[in-house]
Design a protein around this motif. Structure first.
Motif, mmCIF file in Angstrom:
data_model
loop_
_atom_site.group_PDB
_atom_site.id
_atom_site.type_symbol
_atom_site.label_atom_id
_atom_site.label_comp_id
_atom_site.label_asym_id
_atom_site.label_seq_id
_atom_site.Cartn_x
_atom_site.Cartn_y
_atom_site.Cartn_z
ATOM 1 N N LEU A 114 0.829 -1.206 0.000
ATOM 2 C CA LEU A 114 0.000 0.000 0.000
ATOM 3 C C LEU A 114 0.862 1.255 0.000
ATOM 4 O O LEU A 114 0.585 2.207 -0.741
ATOM 5 C CB LEU A 114 -0.915 -0.006 1.220
ATOM 6 C CG LEU A 114 -1.767 1.251 1.404
ATOM 7 C CD1 LEU A 114 -2.819 1.351 0.311
ATOM 8 C CD2 LEU A 114 -2.430 1.255 2.790
ATOM 9 N N GLU A 115 1.889 1.264 0.805
ATOM 10 C CA GLU A 115 2.727 2.466 0.898
ATOM 11 C C GLU A 115 3.418 2.752 -0.427
ATOM 12 O O GLU A 115 3.512 3.906 -0.854
ATOM 13 C CB GLU A 115 3.747 2.311 2.026
ATOM 14 C CG GLU A 115 4.510 3.597 2.320
ATOM 15 C CD GLU A 115 5.234 3.553 3.644
ATOM 16 O OE1 GLU A 115 5.569 4.631 4.157
ATOM 17 O OE2 GLU A 115 5.472 2.444 4.166
ATOM 18 N N ARG A 116 3.914 1.728 -1.106
ATOM 19 C CA ARG A 116 4.535 1.954 -2.416
ATOM 20 C C ARG A 116 3.514 2.510 -3.406
ATOM 21 O O ARG A 116 3.816 3.427 -4.179
ATOM 22 C CB ARG A 116 5.122 0.642 -2.948
ATOM 23 C CG ARG A 116 6.380 0.171 -2.240
ATOM 24 C CD ARG A 116 7.109 -0.904 -3.030
ATOM 25 N NE ARG A 116 6.335 -2.129 -3.161
ATOM 26 C CZ ARG A 116 6.374 -3.137 -2.288
ATOM 27 N NH1 ARG A 116 7.133 -3.046 -1.211
ATOM 28 N NH2 ARG A 116 5.666 -4.229 -2.486
ATOM 29 N N LYS A 117 2.313 1.969 -3.372
ATOM 30 C CA LYS A 117 1.252 2.426 -4.272
ATOM 31 C C LYS A 117 0.890 3.885 -3.984
ATOM 32 O O LYS A 117 0.732 4.701 -4.903
ATOM 33 C CB LYS A 117 0.021 1.528 -4.098
ATOM 34 C CG LYS A 117 -1.215 1.945 -4.885
ATOM 35 C CD LYS A 117 -2.331 0.939 -4.637
ATOM 36 C CE LYS A 117 -3.611 1.317 -5.362
ATOM 37 N NZ LYS A 117 -4.251 2.518 -4.793
ATOM 38 N N MET A 118 0.761 4.237 -2.704
ATOM 39 C CA MET A 118 0.375 5.597 -2.344
ATOM 40 C C MET A 118 1.511 6.594 -2.605
ATOM 41 O O MET A 118 1.267 7.750 -2.965
ATOM 42 C CB MET A 118 -0.052 5.653 -0.881
ATOM 43 C CG MET A 118 -1.343 4.881 -0.580
ATOM 44 S SD MET A 118 -2.776 5.384 -1.570
ATOM 45 C CE MET A 118 -2.993 7.077 -1.018
ATOM 46 N N ASP A 119 2.748 6.178 -2.429
ATOM 47 C CA ASP A 119 3.882 7.055 -2.767
ATOM 48 C C ASP A 119 3.861 7.398 -4.250
ATOM 49 O O ASP A 119 4.143 8.538 -4.648
ATOM 50 C CB ASP A 119 5.200 6.377 -2.400
ATOM 51 C CG ASP A 119 5.499 6.409 -0.902
ATOM 52 O OD1 ASP A 119 4.817 7.152 -0.170
ATOM 53 O OD2 ASP A 119 6.407 5.674 -0.467
ATOM 54 N N ALA A 120 3.534 6.404 -5.075
ATOM 55 C CA ALA A 120 3.446 6.653 -6.521
ATOM 56 C C ALA A 120 2.300 7.613 -6.825
ATOM 57 O O ALA A 120 2.421 8.504 -7.687
ATOM 58 C CB ALA A 120 3.258 5.337 -7.265
ATOM 59 N N TRP A 121 1.195 7.487 -6.102
ATOM 60 C CA TRP A 121 0.067 8.420 -6.279
ATOM 61 C C TRP A 121 0.490 9.840 -5.924
ATOM 62 O O TRP A 121 0.201 10.796 -6.658
ATOM 63 C CB TRP A 121 -1.099 7.969 -5.395
ATOM 64 C CG TRP A 121 -2.184 9.007 -5.267
ATOM 65 C CD1 TRP A 121 -3.183 9.256 -6.153
ATOM 66 C CD2 TRP A 121 -2.350 9.950 -4.201
ATOM 67 N NE1 TRP A 121 -3.968 10.294 -5.710
ATOM 68 C CE2 TRP A 121 -3.484 10.736 -4.516
ATOM 69 C CE3 TRP A 121 -1.664 10.209 -3.016
ATOM 70 C CZ2 TRP A 121 -3.939 11.762 -3.679
ATOM 71 C CZ3 TRP A 121 -2.104 11.223 -2.178
ATOM 72 C CH2 TRP A 121 -3.229 11.991 -2.505
ATOM 73 N N ALA A 122 1.172 9.989 -4.798
ATOM 74 C CA ALA A 122 1.606 11.325 -4.377
ATOM 75 C C ALA A 122 2.560 11.939 -5.402
ATOM 76 O O ALA A 122 2.499 13.143 -5.685
ATOM 77 C CB ALA A 122 2.272 11.244 -3.003
#
Length: 605
Positions: free
Chosen positions: A593-601
């Motif tokens: 999840l954190e990798r996915k959300m970092d990419a979103w940011a």
């Protein structure tokens, strides 16, 4: 992680007896129907084949997901052959996944790859431990689920004569399951792997409640009591007779056999200790449970220290609220006041309690629209928890069907409406945010409705994500227009305190020698809670090690990410977009999840 059970939150046990229901409406605008999966054909085929295999292996799960092809099946998952079959199944799919070059996959497929790999490896690691020698407990397992599915008000459909015959076929497998479960319990007895006496004592009355001499008094008679008028007289007569016979000759004897075994053989051999550390192989089994529940590599000791820190922080905040309202006395006295003051028990009937939850829903609606761009189409209901399990149940959410034909249900245990305290655990506004809206109802429904996800993601789940989201939603109360009353806010802090306490007592029980009684006292000393509920909570952690850790661990990660992106993005940060991105991909391990959300940011920048 709870992959081998129907996705549920907070100890899902769906309906089994007639319930008080309050129809709600879908919140705000429905989510648009997403496109079909777009993964490369071989990868999509792998995921699809896996989901098909899962449905065959676990037909009860398939039923709960709205896949009714296997509604007549109840495999005996208590046999060694079945466990070996599972191991081969997961090993095969792990090997197949590893033939793909992850680096060559699109971003969303890399997310699916990572989730799938984590899942296969984690489930396979679980086979090294002894949980199969504890087939069910006081808070869940097939004996409880049979009542859930067979009551006529749960996930098992009872609309056609074929539906009714399907359930009868399922019932036929329960006797063999019960015999094998007893065999596994006995193997545990021989190896010193047994449940605590306190839990076994709660299991026996649950089983006895299913024993009747009059089949019309059985929870399993519910479908016959509601036979569709459209059925032919011949079918009505045939099914009524068949259900009466199944209840008296199959179900009741199986429950009697389980109860007698626990009472006469197992209880005398059950242990007086509380935690996994006291069992052969227990420390390793607990470390696995911690990692599986939190989807992290955190050690029990790290989590214990986080718990102590959070308890200290929350006590300080509760002191501030106590001073704000001008209460004269220490914090335990404040807890006692909130627990005992009559004005915090305003209800006279169960329906008034349910109406109170709907009023909370209505107060939130204007602000919900600002904080969520995507909302579920799945309907929503509030129901009273059935009497047969209410004494040992927590407030909980049972997911609806993916097509929206079965509503998501928020269950509220109401033992005595006149004693229902709106500020004590569970605080009323707080628990609605977590279990219902925007908590589990939004999270689970949006995940199931997103048909662009492979099925294993649409219907899978990880406690650290789902319970972390639920607890995170409790922190949104003020932004949603709730917690305007300081006592309700104190209740909210109490709800968060309850989850912080779990970090201390779960690790304490299973890794640091804390007794059941010491854990109950620690809970009573640090929050507004009755001794009855504190006891039920501690016994829940005793029976399901690690799961209670997922709430706070997940919440802290979500709060950490929100704060980071607010700082990084400044005026470009949108809370609604953040929430939509968190939920659109469904549950996943926190690192993924954190990798996915970092990419979103990064895309927002």
């Amino acid at each position: 992680m709870r992959r081998l059970l129907p996705l549920a939150t907070c100890l899902l046990l769906a309906t089994a007896a007639p319930a008080v229901a309050q129809k709600g409406k879908p919140s705000a605008k429905p989510a648009a129907t997403a496109a079909k999966p777009s993964s490369p054909a071989p990868l999509a085929a792998l995921f699809e084949a896996y989901s098909e295999g899962q449905a065959r292996l676990f037909p009860l799960n398939a039923t709960s997901q709205g896949d009714y092809r296997y509604n007549d099946q109840l495999p005996n998952d208590q046999t060694r052959a079945f466990r070996q079959q599972q191991q081969r199944f997961y090993q095969q799919y792990l090997a197949s996944l590893q033939k793909f070059d992850r680096a060559k996959l699109a971003a969303e497929d890399q997310v699916s790859y990572d989730i799938f790999k984590y899942e296969m490896e984690t489930v396979l690691a679980g086979f090294q431990h002894f949980r199969w020698m504890m087939p069910f407990g006081q808070a869940g397992g097939l004996p409880q689920s049979m009542a859930q599915y067979g009551s006529g008000t749960g996930a098992q459909p009872f609309k056609t004569a074929k539906d009714y015959d399907n359930w009868l076929s399922r019932v036929h497998g329960f006797t063999a399951w019960a015999d094998s479960a007893i065999g596994n319990f006995r193997q545990g007895m021989a190896r010193g792997v047994v449940l605590p006496k306190a839990l076994v004592a709660k299991m026996i009355p649950q089983l006895d409640a299913m024993v009747v001499t009059d089949p019309t008094k059985s929870v399993f008679y519910g479908p016959i009591a509601k036979l569709p008028a459209s059925f032919s007289e011949a079918d009505k007569t045939r099914l009524t007779s068949a259900y009466q016979q199944a209840i008296l000759t199959e179900l009741v004897p199986a429950y009697q056999k389980l109860s007698a075994f626990l009472k006469n053989e197992y209880l005398p051999k059950a242990r007086s200790t509380s935690g996994f550390a006291d069992l052969p192989g227990g420390p390793a089994a607990y470390r696995y449970a911690v990692q599986a529940a939190t989807t992290t590599t955190k050690t029990p000791e790290e989590i214990y220290q986080t718990g102590l820190s959070e308890v200290k922080r929350l006590r300080t905040e509760m002191e501030a609220v106590k001073n704000q309202v001008g209460f004269q006395g220490d914090l335990p006295a404040f807890f006692a006041y909130m627990k005992n003051e009559p004005k915090f028990r305003p209800y006279k009937t169960p329906q008034e309690v349910l109406d109170g939850f709907e009023a909370i829903h209505q107060r939130m609606l204007p602000n919900l629209k600002k904080m969520f761009g995507r909302t579920p189409k799945t309907p929503f209901e509030v129901r009273q928890t059935e009497a047969y399990r209410a004494s040992s149940a927590s407030a909980q959410y049972s997911r609806g069907s993916a097509d929206g034909t079965r509503a998501g249900i928020f269950y509220v245990p109401i033992l005595d409406a006149t004693q229902y305290n709106i500020t004590s655990l569970p605080p009323m506004e707080d628990v609605f945010l977590h279990e219902a809206i925007p908590g589990h109802h939004y999270q689970i429904s949006l995940q199931q409705e997103n048909t662009s996800l492979p099925k294993f993601r649409r219907f899978g789940g990880y406690s650290a994500f789902s319970e972390g989201w639920g607890l995170y939603c409790e922190s949104l109360g003020k932004e949603l227009g709730l917690y305007t009353d300081p006592y309700q806010y104190a209740g909210s802090l109490g709800g968060e305190m309850h989850r912080a306490i779990r970090l201390v007592v779960d690790v304490g029980l299973h890794a640091k020698g804390m007794t059941r009684e010491e854990a109950i006292k620690y809970m009573l000393d640090n929050e507004v809670i009755s001794e009855q509920l504190a006891t039920a909570e501690i016994e829940r952690y005793m029976g399901n090690p690690g799961q209670a850790l997922s709430y706070k661990v997940g919440q802290l990660k979500l709060l950490e990410m929100r704060a980071r992106y607010e700082k990084q993005l400044g005026s470009k940060f949108s809370l609604g977009a953040f929430h939509d991105e968190l939920l659109v991909g469904g549950g996943m391990p926190l690192a993924v999840l954190e990798r996915k959300m970092d990419a979103w940011a990064a895309r927002q920048r």
